[in-house]
Motif scaffolding. Structure first.
Motif, PDB file in Angstrom:
ATOM      1  N   ALA A  66      18.453 -33.657 -24.265  1.00  0.00           N
ATOM      2  CA  ALA A  66      19.733 -32.942 -24.182  1.00  0.00           C
ATOM      3  C   ALA A  66      19.821 -32.207 -22.845  1.00  0.00           C
ATOM      4  CB  ALA A  66      19.868 -31.952 -25.341  1.00  0.00           C
ATOM      5  N   LEU A  67      18.697 -31.651 -22.409  1.00  0.00           N
ATOM      6  CA  LEU A  67      18.659 -30.959 -21.115  1.00  0.00           C
ATOM      7  C   LEU A  67      18.939 -31.954 -19.982  1.00  0.00           C
ATOM      8  CD1 LEU A  67      17.979 -28.384 -19.428  1.00  0.00           C
ATOM      9  CD2 LEU A  67      15.634 -29.214 -19.359  1.00  0.00           C
ATOM     10  N   MET A  68      18.343 -33.137 -20.077  1.00  0.00           N
ATOM     11  CA  MET A  68      18.590 -34.152 -19.046  1.00  0.00           C
ATOM     12  C   MET A  68      20.067 -34.572 -19.035  1.00  0.00           C
ATOM     13  SD  MET A  68      15.286 -36.647 -18.871  1.00  0.00           S
ATOM     14  CE  MET A  68      14.888 -36.777 -20.588  1.00  0.00           C
ATOM     15  N   GLY A  69      20.638 -34.722 -20.218  1.00  0.00           N
ATOM     16  CA  GLY A  69      22.061 -35.053 -20.315  1.00  0.00           C
ATOM     17  C   GLY A  69      22.915 -33.965 -19.688  1.00  0.00           C
ATOM     18  N   PHE A  70      22.519 -32.712 -19.933  1.00  0.00           N
ATOM     19  CA  PHE A  70      23.258 -31.576 -19.366  1.00  0.00           C
ATOM     20  C   PHE A  70      23.158 -31.599 -17.838  1.00  0.00           C
ATOM     21  CE2 PHE A  70      23.204 -27.136 -17.862  1.00  0.00           C
ATOM     22  CZ  PHE A  70      24.486 -26.762 -18.232  1.00  0.00           C
ATOM     23  N   VAL A  71      21.940 -31.856 -17.337  1.00  0.00           N
ATOM     24  CA  VAL A  71      21.742 -31.921 -15.874  1.00  0.00           C
ATOM     25  C   VAL A  71      22.600 -33.041 -15.287  1.00  0.00           C
ATOM     26  CG1 VAL A  71      20.042 -32.473 -14.061  1.00  0.00           C
ATOM     27  CG2 VAL A  71      19.422 -30.918 -15.901  1.00  0.00           C
ATOM     28  N   GLN A  72      22.605 -34.201 -15.944  1.00  0.00           N
ATOM     29  CA  GLN A  72      23.421 -35.323 -15.466  1.00  0.00           C
ATOM     30  C   GLN A  72      24.893 -34.948 -15.411  1.00  0.00           C
ATOM     31  OE1 GLN A  72      22.523 -38.666 -18.052  1.00  0.00           O
ATOM     32  NE2 GLN A  72      21.113 -39.492 -16.528  1.00  0.00           N
ATOM     33  N   SER A  73      25.353 -34.293 -16.477  1.00  0.00           N
ATOM     34  CA  SER A  73      26.781 -33.947 -16.518  1.00  0.00           C
ATOM     35  C   SER A  73      27.127 -32.934 -15.430  1.00  0.00           C
ATOM     36  CB  SER A  73      27.167 -33.417 -17.894  1.00  0.00           C
ATOM     37  OG  SER A  73      26.524 -32.189 -18.139  1.00  0.00           O
ATOM     38  N   MET A  74      26.206 -31.998 -15.156  1.00  0.00           N
ATOM     39  CA  MET A  74      26.473 -31.011 -14.109  1.00  0.00           C
ATOM     40  C   MET A  74      26.503 -31.672 -12.729  1.00  0.00           C
ATOM     41  SD  MET A  74      27.136 -28.146 -15.419  1.00  0.00           S
ATOM     42  CE  MET A  74      27.803 -28.877 -16.890  1.00  0.00           C
ATOM     43  N   ILE A  75      25.602 -32.648 -12.526  1.00  0.00           N
ATOM     44  CA  ILE A  75      25.590 -33.371 -11.238  1.00  0.00           C
ATOM     45  C   ILE A  75      26.918 -34.118 -11.063  1.00  0.00           C
ATOM     46  CG2 ILE A  75      24.517 -35.275  -9.951  1.00  0.00           C
ATOM     47  CD1 ILE A  75      21.833 -34.472 -11.261  1.00  0.00           C
ATOM     48  N   MET A  76      27.338 -34.798 -12.138  1.00  0.00           N
ATOM     49  CA  MET A  76      28.584 -35.566 -12.062  1.00  0.00           C
ATOM     50  C   MET A  76      29.787 -34.659 -11.824  1.00  0.00           C
ATOM     51  SD  MET A  76      27.584 -38.531 -12.129  1.00  0.00           S
ATOM     52  CE  MET A  76      28.546 -39.924 -12.631  1.00  0.00           C
TER      53      MET A  76
END
Lengths: 188, 159
Positions: A66-76
């Motif tokens: 979930a943290l990785m998904g959050f990081v991905q979404s913030m990068i995008m």
């Protein structure tokens, strides 16, 4: 997450980035199949989630995917590459991460086979990503929706197998092998 | 045992893919042209007939970048009127692409002059269908992103 070491965090950050880039790389190839099937996607996401599954497997911390998904979404969001989901795109990244975490949590609790757990995590995460995108953007119903989810499950399953093979090869390199999981379980 | 289960699941999924894939392609609107469904009737308009007028305007993409484009096509309201289809403010118009992507428009938006168009060329280039040939795209000016710019436009449903 407070037990995480800098090496763990660097590794999951790397997995997040590779996942994002992988999706962009595979999209043109995936579109050939999805255009043929007349559905708006479902393959690229499974490939992108492969790296989240690897991260969750090799860094067995609660909420890692979930943290990785959050990081991905913030990068995008930061790069303005939100696609058709717009400001709602974080949901599309975080939901599959939560699904991966749930599958891993259940699998580890019941000592499930690692290969099956990773394939299942990738499959269900791909399907959940597809369903989220459908609710937010596509509005597919009936047969197209069933086909879209089936394609997501198949691509997720194939990529889950790749994730298993890759994680086996990466485990010795990263030092995040079985003993680390035992150590983590003990801390918990 | 584990291998057996995995093979069974793979077979079921591949069979489902084949069945759903065939059904989805079979259910896709056939033939060239744009299909308009209203009151249980279907009218098919050829893409060549949509090439009526030039229009231009600014579109905003997902990143918030604004770009100016020139199109050839027809205003949706004009197209519907020409086919004796009346739209009121309460009407719901759904535009669906060949790959089943869809966008919803309100009747009020369709009636607003200069807002909703169907383009067959963009910036001098002919728009193609999902498998090449002729195609169309829904253009909605004034949107904050390009979510409703439906490519490979195939069906317009009026409800």
């Amino acid at each position: 997450m407070k037990n995480a070491k800098a090496k763990d965090l660097i590794f999951i950050a790397l997995c997040s980035d590779i996942g994002l880039i992988a999706k962009r790389l595979i999209s043109p190839f995936a579109n050939v199949f999805t255009d043929f099937l007349r559905i708006p996607g479902g393959i690229g996401t499974g490939f992108s989630l492969l790296f989240l599954v690897i991260g969750a497997e090799l860094v067995p911390l609660r909420g890692c995917a979930a943290l990785m998904g959050f990081v991905q979404s913030m990068i995008m969001l930061a790069l303005g590459m939100t696609g058709s989901m717009g400001a709602l795109s974080p949901i599309g990244y975080i939901v599959p991460g939560i699904v991966i975490d749930l599958v891993f949590a259940l699998g580890r609790k019941h000592n499930a086979d690692k290969q099956i757990m990773m394939i299942l995590a990738n499959m269900l995460a791909s399907a959940s990503a597809g369903l989220t995108a459908n609710v937010i953007v596509f509005n597919l119903r009936g047969i197209p929706l069933a086909l879209y989810v089936t394609v997501a499950l198949i691509s997720g399953g194939i990529c889950g197998q790749f994730a298993y093979i890759l994680s086996k090869r990466l485990a010795p390199l990263t030092g995040m092998s079985e003993h680390k999981r035992i150590e983590y379980e003990e801390v918990k | 045992m584990k291998k057996k289960w995995m093979i069974c699941i793979a077979i079921v999924l591949v069979a489902a893919l084949a069945v759903f894939g065939m059904m989805n392609r079979k259910n896709s609107p056939q033939g060239e042209g744009l299909q308009i469904n209203s009151n249980g009737k279907t009218v098919t308009v050829s893409f060549a007939d949509l090439n009526q007028t030039a229009f231009e305007g600014d579109l905003v993409n997902g990143k918030g970048e604004v770009s100016h484009h020139e199109y050839q096509g027809v205003e949706l309201n004009v197209l519907l009127s020409a086919n004796n289809i009346t739209v009121s403010d309460d009407t719901v118009v759904t535009a669906t692409s060949e790959d089943k992507y869809s966008a919803e428009l309100s009747g009020a938006e369709v009636l607003e002059a200069g807002k909703v168009y169907i383009a067959v060329t963009a910036d001098g280039e002919k728009l193609e269908g999902i498998e090449g040939g002729e195609g169309a795209q829904l253009i909605v000016f004034g949107d904050s992103n390009s979510k409703r710019a439906v490519r490979y436009l195939k069906v317009i449903d009026i409800q």
